[in-house]
Design an enzyme around this catalytic site. Structure first.
Site, PDB file in Angstrom:
ATOM      1  N   LYS A 162     -17.079 -22.915  81.853  1.00  0.00           N
ATOM      2  CA  LYS A 162     -15.990 -23.893  81.917  1.00  0.00           C
ATOM      3  C   LYS A 162     -14.746 -23.345  81.223  1.00  0.00           C
ATOM      4  O   LYS A 162     -14.811 -22.341  80.506  1.00  0.00           O
ATOM      5  CB  LYS A 162     -16.421 -25.205  81.255  1.00  0.00           C
ATOM      6  CG  LYS A 162     -16.755 -25.077  79.772  1.00  0.00           C
ATOM      7  CD  LYS A 162     -17.275 -26.380  79.202  1.00  0.00           C
ATOM      8  CE  LYS A 162     -17.605 -26.216  77.719  1.00  0.00           C
ATOM      9  NZ  LYS A 162     -18.101 -27.479  77.115  1.00  0.00           N
TER      10      LYS A 162
ATOM     11  N   TYR B   5      12.556 -19.361  63.075  1.00  0.00           N
ATOM     12  CA  TYR B   5      13.049 -20.732  63.057  1.00  0.00           C
ATOM     13  C   TYR B   5      12.855 -21.407  61.702  1.00  0.00           C
ATOM     14  O   TYR B   5      11.837 -21.214  61.032  1.00  0.00           O
ATOM     15  CB  TYR B   5      12.313 -21.556  64.117  1.00  0.00           C
ATOM     16  CG  TYR B   5      12.779 -21.298  65.536  1.00  0.00           C
ATOM     17  CD1 TYR B   5      14.125 -21.370  65.895  1.00  0.00           C
ATOM     18  CD2 TYR B   5      11.850 -20.989  66.536  1.00  0.00           C
ATOM     19  CE1 TYR B   5      14.539 -21.139  67.192  1.00  0.00           C
ATOM     20  CE2 TYR B   5      12.249 -20.764  67.845  1.00  0.00           C
ATOM     21  CZ  TYR B   5      13.596 -20.835  68.168  1.00  0.00           C
ATOM     22  OH  TYR B   5      13.996 -20.606  69.457  1.00  0.00           O
TER      23      TYR B   5
END
Length: 369
Positions: free
Chosen positions: A38, A264
Site C-alpha cells: 500500500k 525563512y
C-alpha cells in the site's frame, strides 16, 4: 567524489529480495507470505516492488484502497490482492479487477453482498476482519454469530480468511496485551470453525509479530515495513537492508558570516563563519519542516551534515563547515547512513511516515542485478 544531477529515490530490489528471504527464514515452510504494498509500496514504487515480490515467491498482496489494487492488476500482477480498507463507493472497481475486500462491519458486509447478488456472482472471495484490541476496523468478538449468519445464508460470497491486526507487536512492554489479542483471535477462530464445520484460513502477524510472536503465525503472515528494511528493532534492522535511498546534489554553496541568517524567518543565525549547501528538495518532496533546525542530518561524502534553518518547499540548507565537498556533489538524505529510521527518530516521528511521504515528483530509479 560522487556527482549527481537530480534528486532520485533509488530502489534496491536486491535488498528487497534479501529482506523477503530473511523474513521467510523465520517462518514455517507451509506459512504463506503476504506482501503489503500500500501507499506506493511504502513510498517506493508499488508496481516494481510487487513484480519483484511476485517473481521471488510471495503468496499474496495487500493494499489499502481499491485504486491501488487496480494499478497492480494493470501492471500484470496475477496473485490475490487483499484490499484492507475498501470503500462502498469502489465496490464495482473491486469486482471488475477481482480484488478481495476486507469486510469489517455489518454495513460494509451487507453492502458488498448486495452488490455481488445484483451481479449474479458466486463464491466471490472476501476476508473477514475482527477487532481484537487495535480498535480501528473490524467486527467485535460478540459479532461472530452475526457474521456467520450472513455467510451461511449466502452463496454469493466465500470467506477466504479471517484476520486481525496487532496494536503493539514491536513493544515488548506490551507483551501481555499482545498475547491477549492473539488469544482473543484464537477464540474467534475456534468459534468460527466450530460453527462452520471447517478450518478457517487465519492471519494476524505483521512484521514485528513475525519477529516477536512466531508461534502465532497461523496460516499466513503480513509484512510491510520489514520488506523495505526496517524491523522496529535496532538488532533486527542490522539483519535487513534498506530498499530506498534518497539522493540529491548540492546546488550551491554559501559562505555565512557571523550574525548572518539562513532561510525563512531567520530561523538559523550563525555565531561564527560557516559554510552551507543548498539542496533541491524540501517539504513538497516529503522532507517536512520538522527535520529542520538541526533535528536531522544528511550524508555528504560520508560525513554528517545537519539540516539548518527552516525546510523550504523545494529546498533545504545543510551545514557543510569543515567538509570536503563542492557544488554538484551527491548528498544522501537517507539510505544506509543515515537510515530513514535514524532520520525520523531525530524529528520524533517514525520511518513509516518519512518513507511514505516522499513525493511522487521524486524520480524512482531501480537497481536489480
Amino acid at each position: 567524489m560522487p556527482k549527481a544531477n537530480q534528486t532520485i529515490l533509488e530502489l534496491n530490489l536486491n535488498a528487497l529480495e534479501h529482506n523477503y528471504n530473511h523474513l521467510r527464514s523465520r517462518l514455517e515452510p507451509t506459512t504463506k507470505f503476504l506482501g503489503v504494498v500500500k501507499a506506493f509500496a511504502y513510498g517506493s514504487d508499488a508496481v516494481k516492488i510487487s513484480l519483484k515480490l511476485q517473481s521471488i515467491g510471495v503468496d499474496y498482496f495487500a493494499v489499502a484502497y481499491a485504486s491501488e489494487g487496480v494499478v497492480l492488476r494493470d501492471a500484470g500482477i496475477k496473485l490475490p490482492i487483499l484490499v484492507l480498507h475498501p470503500q462502498a463507493a469502489n465496490f464495482d472497481v473491486l469486482l471488475k479487477h477481482r480484488l478481495e475486500p476486507s469486510l469489517y462491519s455489518t454495513k460494509i458486509l451487507n453492502e458488498f453482498l448486495k452488490l455481488v447478488q445484483n451481479e449474479g456472482l458466486k463464491d466471490y472471495p472476501v476476508h473477514i476482519k475482527f477487532n481484537t484490541g487495535l480498535n480501528r476496523l473490524g467486527f467485535g468478538e460478540n459479532e461472530v454469530d452475526t457474521v456467520l449468519e450472513v455467510l451461511e445464508n449466502s452463496r454469493e460470497i466465500k470467506m477466504v480468511s479471517i484476520f486481525s491486526h496487532l496494536a503493539a507487536s514491536e513493544d515488548l512492554n506490551e507483551k501481555v496485551f499482545t498475547l491477549q489479542q492473539i488469544d482473543t483471535f484464537k477464540r474467534i477462530a475456534t468459534a468460527m470453525e466450530n460453527k462452520l464445520g471447517r478450518v478457517v484460513f487465519k492471519h494476524i502477524l505483521n512484521t514485528s509479530g513475525i519477529i516477536n510472536y512466531p508461534k502465532a503465525q497461523f496460516d499466513m503472515v503480513r509484512s510491510g515495513i520489514g520488506l523495505y528494511g526496517f524491523g522496529n528493532d535496532t538488532e533486527i534492522d542490522k539483519q535487513l537492508k534498506p530498499v530506498a535511498t534518497l539522493k540529491t546534489a548540492i546546488s550551491q554553496i554559501h559562505r555565512i558570516l557571523p550574525e548572518e541568517s539562513v532561510g525563512y524567518n531567520r530561523a538559523y543565525i550563525s555565531s561564527n563563519e560557516r559554510f552551507t549547501a543548498t539542496l533541491p528538495l524540501g517539504h513538497a518532496d516529503g522532507i517536512g519542516r520538522q527535520y529542520g533546525n538541526g533535528k536531522a542530518f544528511v550524508s555528504v561524502n560520508g560525513k554528517k551534515a545537519p539540516i539548518i534553518g527552516n525546510v523550504c518547499m523545494d529546498m533545504i540548507m545543510i551545514d557543510i563547515t569543515g567538509l570536503n565537498c563542492e557544488e554538484g556533489d551527491e548528498v544522501v538524505i537517507f539510505g544506509e547512513d543515515p537510515t530513514a529510521d535514524e532520520m525520523a527518530t531525530g524529528a520524533k516521528t517514525i520511518s513509516y511516515e518519512l518513507l511514505t511521504g516522499i513525493s511522487q515528483r521524486v524520480k524512482r530509479v531501480c537497481i536489480d542485478h
